[in-house]
Design an enzyme around this catalytic site. Sequence first.
Site, PDB file in Angstrom:
ATOM      1  N   ASP A 218      -2.360  40.987  82.862  1.00  0.00           N
ATOM      2  CA  ASP A 218      -1.511  42.145  82.554  1.00  0.00           C
ATOM      3  C   ASP A 218      -0.062  41.911  82.964  1.00  0.00           C
ATOM      4  O   ASP A 218       0.840  42.633  82.529  1.00  0.00           O
ATOM      5  CB  ASP A 218      -2.075  43.371  83.278  1.00  0.00           C
ATOM      6  N   SER A 242       0.725  50.195  79.747  1.00  0.00           N
ATOM      7  CA  SER A 242      -0.324  49.617  78.913  1.00  0.00           C
ATOM      8  C   SER A 242      -1.151  50.727  78.278  1.00  0.00           C
ATOM      9  O   SER A 242      -1.489  51.713  78.924  1.00  0.00           O
ATOM     10  CB  SER A 242      -1.247  48.741  79.755  1.00  0.00           C
ATOM     11  N   GLN A 292      -2.035  42.877  73.877  1.00  0.00           N
ATOM     12  CA  GLN A 292      -1.828  44.173  74.514  1.00  0.00           C
ATOM     13  C   GLN A 292      -0.898  45.034  73.677  1.00  0.00           C
ATOM     14  O   GLN A 292       0.115  44.565  73.163  1.00  0.00           O
ATOM     15  CB  GLN A 292      -1.229  44.009  75.910  1.00  0.00           C
TER      16      GLN A 292
END
Length: 305
Positions: A218, A242, A292
């Site tokens: 991430d 996110s 993502q």
Amino acid sequence: MSSTLEAGVADPPRGPRPPLGRILDLEQVDADLYLGRSYNDAALRIYGGQAVGQALIAAGRTVTQERRAHSLHGHFIHPGNPREPVLYHVERVRDGGSFTTRSVRATQGGVTIFLLTASFQRPERGFSHQALETAAPAPEELPEFDDSVDPDYLAEADWLPHLRANIAVDFRFPEEYPRIANARGESRPPRQRAWVRTSTRLAEDPLTQAAGFAYTSDLFLLSSALPPHAVTIDEPGMQLASLDHSVWLHEDFRADEWHLYEQEGLWTGGGRGLARGHLYDRNGVLVASTMQEGLLRLAASRLRS
């Protein structure tokens, strides 16, 4: 859940780091029910990669050890409170001859904050190729971030100590980190790359190592969509978080050893951005891929014509 934060094993410490080994060592409280903690009361919210990594551990605890995680897909629903534990509820969706599927729901106070679907596969042989290649100076040849930037920038980089206090990942950039150019008001292509590894040595087992990269994956990723716009996530009025996150693990590797993480911001629009990443070992072998989508919203009054 937020990605607004943006080096390991042998580097000198720069203040306390989150205890990643403990973070990934979940407590089993019932059948298919696990409890995770942040061990960090200073953070404003749970780092998104932590939820991904802990959920993968919970799923993997219900799968035979011979089966390896090969893909995981998560959705961030609500911000998590790092001062409270998280319960991970595992649903055994399928146990097939080759693949095992698990669904994980992470809750705090009865509220769902994160959802994960993970797939595991028994080892087998098959076709082998990769379409992408890369090269970069070895991480040992690169300076630590603090030694690679202008001292004046470093003095104003409030994000750096905040990141180090809240995310247990080391990093070194082969090129200038685009965020620095953006801070000067300069546009850059939507690409960035860094050598990354967890800041502490992790347990040897493949599940923990896979979760170590899930935790790492991430970091920086969504911000790769910002360089063309010459803004950073510190821009007043900027919201970055996110929304969903996917990881494909192509083979076993150690997340606590250096790997090159190349990231590309593919698209922005409608207050969102889409980014993808590729993780390579020192020999240029592609060992993992990521995608993502996230919120990239700048207050209308701050948008540049």
